[in-house]
Design a protein around this motif. Structure first.
Motif, PDB file in Angstrom:
ATOM      1  N   MET A   1       0.855  -1.185   0.000  1.00  0.00           N
ATOM      2  CA  MET A   1       0.000   0.000   0.000  1.00  0.00           C
ATOM      3  C   MET A   1       0.892   1.236   0.000  1.00  0.00           C
ATOM      4  O   MET A   1       1.864   1.326   0.722  1.00  0.00           O
ATOM      5  CB  MET A   1      -0.922  -0.023   1.218  1.00  0.00           C
ATOM      6  N   SER A   2       0.562   2.164  -0.801  1.00  0.00           N
ATOM      7  CA  SER A   2       1.345   3.381  -0.948  1.00  0.00           C
ATOM      8  C   SER A   2       1.250   4.261   0.286  1.00  0.00           C
ATOM      9  O   SER A   2       0.211   4.343   0.941  1.00  0.00           O
ATOM     10  CB  SER A   2       0.852   4.157  -2.171  1.00  0.00           C
ATOM     11  N   VAL A   3       2.320   4.956   0.575  1.00  0.00           N
ATOM     12  CA  VAL A   3       2.329   5.907   1.684  1.00  0.00           C
ATOM     13  C   VAL A   3       1.294   7.007   1.435  1.00  0.00           C
ATOM     14  O   VAL A   3       0.699   7.531   2.366  1.00  0.00           O
ATOM     15  CB  VAL A   3       3.751   6.464   1.916  1.00  0.00           C
ATOM     16  N   PHE A   4       1.035   7.329   0.168  1.00  0.00           N
ATOM     17  CA  PHE A   4       0.034   8.344  -0.148  1.00  0.00           C
ATOM     18  C   PHE A   4      -1.374   7.863   0.180  1.00  0.00           C
ATOM     19  O   PHE A   4      -2.208   8.628   0.639  1.00  0.00           O
ATOM     20  CB  PHE A   4       0.115   8.777  -1.621  1.00  0.00           C
ATOM     21  N   VAL A   5      -1.644   6.599  -0.057  1.00  0.00           N
ATOM     22  CA  VAL A   5      -2.958   6.046   0.264  1.00  0.00           C
ATOM     23  C   VAL A   5      -3.182   6.098   1.767  1.00  0.00           C
ATOM     24  O   VAL A   5      -4.247   6.503   2.235  1.00  0.00           O
ATOM     25  CB  VAL A   5      -3.109   4.604  -0.281  1.00  0.00           C
ATOM     26  N   ASP A   6      -2.171   5.712   2.531  1.00  0.00           N
ATOM     27  CA  ASP A   6      -2.272   5.800   3.994  1.00  0.00           C
ATOM     28  C   ASP A   6      -2.509   7.231   4.442  1.00  0.00           C
ATOM     29  O   ASP A   6      -3.308   7.491   5.337  1.00  0.00           O
ATOM     30  CB  ASP A   6      -1.008   5.257   4.661  1.00  0.00           C
ATOM     31  N   PHE A   7      -1.796   8.171   3.827  1.00  0.00           N
ATOM     32  CA  PHE A   7      -1.946   9.584   4.157  1.00  0.00           C
ATOM     33  C   PHE A   7      -3.367  10.056   3.855  1.00  0.00           C
ATOM     34  O   PHE A   7      -4.021  10.673   4.695  1.00  0.00           O
ATOM     35  CB  PHE A   7      -0.918  10.406   3.372  1.00  0.00           C
ATOM     36  N   LEU A   8      -3.866   9.737   2.678  1.00  0.00           N
ATOM     37  CA  LEU A   8      -5.218  10.156   2.294  1.00  0.00           C
ATOM     38  C   LEU A   8      -6.274   9.522   3.190  1.00  0.00           C
ATOM     39  O   LEU A   8      -7.252  10.168   3.565  1.00  0.00           O
ATOM     40  CB  LEU A   8      -5.492   9.828   0.829  1.00  0.00           C
ATOM     41  N   ASP A   9      -6.069   8.261   3.546  1.00  0.00           N
ATOM     42  CA  ASP A   9      -7.025   7.573   4.419  1.00  0.00           C
ATOM     43  C   ASP A   9      -7.089   8.180   5.813  1.00  0.00           C
ATOM     44  O   ASP A   9      -8.101   8.060   6.499  1.00  0.00           O
ATOM     45  CB  ASP A   9      -6.684   6.085   4.531  1.00  0.00           C
ATOM     46  N   SER A  10      -6.019   8.829   6.239  1.00  0.00           N
ATOM     47  CA  SER A  10      -5.982   9.404   7.582  1.00  0.00           C
ATOM     48  C   SER A  10      -6.624  10.789   7.651  1.00  0.00           C
ATOM     49  O   SER A  10      -6.850  11.307   8.740  1.00  0.00           O
ATOM     50  CB  SER A  10      -4.534   9.495   8.066  1.00  0.00           C
ATOM     51  N   LEU A  11      -6.922  11.373   6.504  1.00  0.00           N
ATOM     52  CA  LEU A  11      -7.492  12.717   6.469  1.00  0.00           C
ATOM     53  C   LEU A  11      -9.018  12.674   6.517  1.00  0.00           C
ATOM     54  O   LEU A  11      -9.621  11.686   6.098  1.00  0.00           O
ATOM     55  CB  LEU A  11      -7.075  13.424   5.173  1.00  0.00           C
ATOM     56  N   PRO A  12      -9.626  13.767   6.981  1.00  0.00           N
ATOM     57  CA  PRO A  12     -11.080  13.866   6.840  1.00  0.00           C
ATOM     58  C   PRO A  12     -11.438  13.771   5.357  1.00  0.00           C
ATOM     59  O   PRO A  12     -10.658  14.181   4.493  1.00  0.00           O
ATOM     60  CB  PRO A  12     -11.398  15.256   7.395  1.00  0.00           C
ATOM     61  N   LYS A  13     -12.622  13.235   5.053  1.00  0.00           N
ATOM     62  CA  LYS A  13     -12.999  12.951   3.666  1.00  0.00           C
ATOM     63  C   LYS A  13     -12.838  14.164   2.745  1.00  0.00           C
ATOM     64  O   LYS A  13     -12.287  14.054   1.658  1.00  0.00           O
ATOM     65  CB  LYS A  13     -14.431  12.430   3.608  1.00  0.00           C
ATOM     66  N   ARG A  14     -13.310  15.320   3.176  1.00  0.00           N
ATOM     67  CA  ARG A  14     -13.215  16.520   2.318  1.00  0.00           C
ATOM     68  C   ARG A  14     -11.766  16.895   2.044  1.00  0.00           C
ATOM     69  O   ARG A  14     -11.420  17.286   0.938  1.00  0.00           O
ATOM     70  CB  ARG A  14     -13.947  17.694   2.953  1.00  0.00           C
ATOM     71  N   ASN A  15     -10.922  16.799   3.072  1.00  0.00           N
ATOM     72  CA  ASN A  15      -9.503  17.103   2.872  1.00  0.00           C
ATOM     73  C   ASN A  15      -8.859  16.080   1.949  1.00  0.00           C
ATOM     74  O   ASN A  15      -8.043  16.432   1.104  1.00  0.00           O
ATOM     75  CB  ASN A  15      -8.759  17.139   4.203  1.00  0.00           C
ATOM     76  N   ALA A  16      -9.218  14.811   2.115  1.00  0.00           N
ATOM     77  CA  ALA A  16      -8.633  13.757   1.291  1.00  0.00           C
ATOM     78  C   ALA A  16      -8.941  13.984  -0.187  1.00  0.00           C
ATOM     79  O   ALA A  16      -8.078  13.772  -1.041  1.00  0.00           O
ATOM     80  CB  ALA A  16      -9.136  12.395   1.741  1.00  0.00           C
ATOM     81  N   ILE A  17     -10.143  14.409  -0.493  1.00  0.00           N
ATOM     82  CA  ILE A  17     -10.511  14.678  -1.888  1.00  0.00           C
ATOM     83  C   ILE A  17      -9.663  15.817  -2.437  1.00  0.00           C
ATOM     84  O   ILE A  17      -9.103  15.724  -3.534  1.00  0.00           O
ATOM     85  CB  ILE A  17     -12.014  14.989  -2.002  1.00  0.00           C
ATOM     86  N   ALA A  18      -9.540  16.897  -1.672  1.00  0.00           N
ATOM     87  CA  ALA A  18      -8.744  18.047  -2.112  1.00  0.00           C
ATOM     88  C   ALA A  18      -7.274  17.668  -2.273  1.00  0.00           C
ATOM     89  O   ALA A  18      -6.633  18.048  -3.262  1.00  0.00           O
ATOM     90  CB  ALA A  18      -8.894  19.199  -1.119  1.00  0.00           C
ATOM     91  N   VAL A  19      -6.741  16.906  -1.327  1.00  0.00           N
ATOM     92  CA  VAL A  19      -5.334  16.506  -1.402  1.00  0.00           C
ATOM     93  C   VAL A  19      -5.111  15.582  -2.596  1.00  0.00           C
ATOM     94  O   VAL A  19      -4.117  15.701  -3.310  1.00  0.00           O
ATOM     95  CB  VAL A  19      -4.875  15.837  -0.084  1.00  0.00           C
TER      96      VAL A  19
END
Length: 86
Positions: A1-19
């Motif tokens: 699993m990519s470090v980016f996927v882990d990062f996105l999964d840890s963010l609130p949904k709205r932030n994850a979409i923007a990131v």
């Protein structure tokens, strides 16, 4: 699993979409600085942060900045992971 996927999964949904949209705007080299930050806590140079913030604007999220999307990575251990940017 990519470090980016882990990062996105840890963010609130709205932030994850923007990131996620911001990451698609960045060059692979610029995204590498974020990867280094997530893996080892390496500092991101100011000029790269400016590019990240511009990528947020270009992707339609002018209210977002690198500072507002960060999470505390001090408890995470990614040492030794070799991830590729897809």
């Amino acid at each position: 699993m990519s470090v980016f996927v882990d990062f996105l999964d840890s963010l609130p949904k709205r932030n994850a979409i923007a990131v996620g949209h911001m990451l698609h705007q960045l060059s692979e080299d610029d995204a590498g600085f974020i990867e280094d930050y997530l893996i080892s806590g390496a500092a991101i140079p100011g000029n790269i942060i400016a590019r990240i913030n511009q990528a947020f604007k270009d992707s339609g999220y002018p209210q977002m900045t690198w500072e507002t999307c960060q999470i505390d990575t001090s408890g995470m251990r990614f040492d030794g992971w070799l991830d590729e940017i897809e």
